[in-house]
Scaffold this active site. Structure first.
Site, mmCIF file in Angstrom:
data_model
loop_
_atom_site.group_PDB
_atom_site.id
_atom_site.type_symbol
_atom_site.label_atom_id
_atom_site.label_comp_id
_atom_site.label_asym_id
_atom_site.label_seq_id
_atom_site.Cartn_x
_atom_site.Cartn_y
_atom_site.Cartn_z
ATOM 1 N N CYS A 60 0.801 -1.237 0.000
ATOM 2 C CA CYS A 60 0.000 0.000 0.000
ATOM 3 C C CYS A 60 0.833 1.286 0.000
ATOM 4 O O CYS A 60 0.515 2.230 -0.728
ATOM 5 C CB CYS A 60 -0.978 -0.007 1.170
ATOM 6 S SG CYS A 60 -0.318 -0.704 2.689
ATOM 7 N N HIS B 219 -2.775 6.155 4.505
ATOM 8 C CA HIS B 219 -1.363 6.349 4.809
ATOM 9 C C HIS B 219 -0.948 7.742 4.313
ATOM 10 O O HIS B 219 -1.376 8.181 3.235
ATOM 11 C CB HIS B 219 -0.497 5.332 4.069
ATOM 12 C CG HIS B 219 -0.680 3.911 4.521
ATOM 13 N ND1 HIS B 219 -1.323 3.547 5.689
ATOM 14 C CD2 HIS B 219 -0.269 2.744 3.949
ATOM 15 C CE1 HIS B 219 -1.302 2.229 5.817
ATOM 16 N NE2 HIS B 219 -0.677 1.718 4.766
#
Ligand code: A2P
Length: 344
Positions: free
Chosen positions: A126, A241
């Protein structure tokens, strides 16, 4: 098209099902797989419920595509079996990503790599995913020599149990209750910042998460010479994130030119008016599929360096959305071998 979702009860698996529905993914049948523990559970899939099945030689037959998010071990054991049974596997785990004959693909960055798939296609990590989307237009325009990256990663990247751990610890903090001992993370995550995302392989000063950023970025960008220095942290955020990225380009690039390049690239939204409080935020990225980039500014210490702040929903573009995009590309390019068993 018959589609298997392996790990359908997990954080990424359930997001893949949601993304498939939102995008009206052209599946005639979707089958949800999870561990034996979940067999018999049902999962809401819009107008129908999916009954969770266990993986077995019988149950994996007859799929065109299998989307995996059930961890390295399950992928290692079951992805080749799905391939042998005729499916193309899009795998979210790290198990196959660095194998030479497995393409590692981001839909907007290197879709051409799908052409050389031999049954397994890997979905990147990710933190790597969102970073390479933002870097690709810069690489193509002016070249990249070196990156210095610090990530601030949300807990959902570690899975559903990690989300519950943050929730339980946060409640204990607020209610001044006894703090539940960490089970998933190495230390308390609530009210804390952990300078460790992932695990330390033997004799390594860097975590596997940091090594993934280095190795996967180079593979996806087809730029083995880019220097990458990474620090990955875990923060008490549920979704998205955030990354501080210092980019050293080969040729000069002004912040204005960089903004223009990024704004013209698919999958990127530039949010960059810091004086007005406009910059990418984790809570704004959550639930979206685009990569948000802002705080684009000169690095005063080096004439060919820029600083960027890159934020994206780690469960969506960082995992589920890209996996579904890859399945769509495989189908539209005629790369699925409908119903045919592969030769052993
Ligand atoms: P289960 O819910 O039955 O444990 P997460 O990344 O959120 O932790 O989710 C992991 C996913 O992988 C879950 O859907 C989990 O199912 C699934 N899973 C774990 N082990 C296996 C296994 N051996 N076979 C199939 N699915 C598995």
């Amino acid at each position: 098209m018959r589609v298997a979702v392996v790990g359908a009860t997990g954080a990424v698996g359930s997001t893949m099902l949601g993304v498939m529905r939102e995008r009206s993914f052209p599946a005639d049948e979707v089958v949800a797989f999870a561990s034996e523990r979940s067999v018999g559970r049902t999962i809401d899939f819009g107008d129908r419920d999916l009954e969770v099945r266990a993986l077995s030689e019988d149950s994996i037959q007859g799929f065109d595509v299998a989307l995996f998010s059930a961890g390295r071990t399950t992928s290692g054991e079951w992805a080749p079996r799905f391939v042998e049974a005729g499916a193309v596997v899009v795998d979210n785990s790290s198990r196959w990503r660095m194998e030479d004959d497995v393409p590692l693909v981001v839909a907007e960055v290197n879709p051409h790599a799908l052409d050389r798939q031999k049954g397994i296609v890997a979905n990147p990590n990710c933190s790597t995913m969102q970073m390479v989307v933002a870097l690709k237009p810069i690489l193509d325009a002016v070249g990249i020599e070196r990156l210095v990256v610090t990530t601030l990663q949300s807990v959902s990247g570690t899975g559903q149990r990690a989300v519950e751990e943050l929730h339980d610890q946060t409640r204990a903090l607020i209610e001044a209750d006894e703090m539940p001992a960490p089970q998933v993370f190495p230390h308390q995550i609530a009210g804390n910042v952990l300078p460790q995302a992932g695990n330390f392989p033997a004799d390594s000063d860097y975590t596997d998460e940091e090594l993934k950023l280095v190795n996967e970025s180079r593979k996806i960008l087809e730029a083995p010479d880019i220097g990458v220095s990474a620090t990955c942290t875990r923060v008490p955020v549920y979704t998205s994130h955030s990354e501080s990225v210092n980019v050293q380009t080969r040729d000069p690039l002004s912040p204005e030119e960089c903004r223009e390049l990024l704004a013209g690239f698919p999958g990127i939204t530039v949010l960059d008016d810091p004086a007005d409080g406009v910059y990418p935020l984790a809570i704004d990225a959550a639930g979206r599929d685009d990569v948000l980039v802002g705080r684009i500014r000169r690095d005063p210490s080096h004439e060919r360096c820029l600083n960027l702040w890159i934020v994206s929903d780690n469960l969506r573009k960082g995992a589920a959305t890209n996996a579904v995009q890859l399945a769509e590309l495989l189908q539209s390019r005629g790369l699925l071998r409908t119903g045919t068993k592969r030769a052993a």
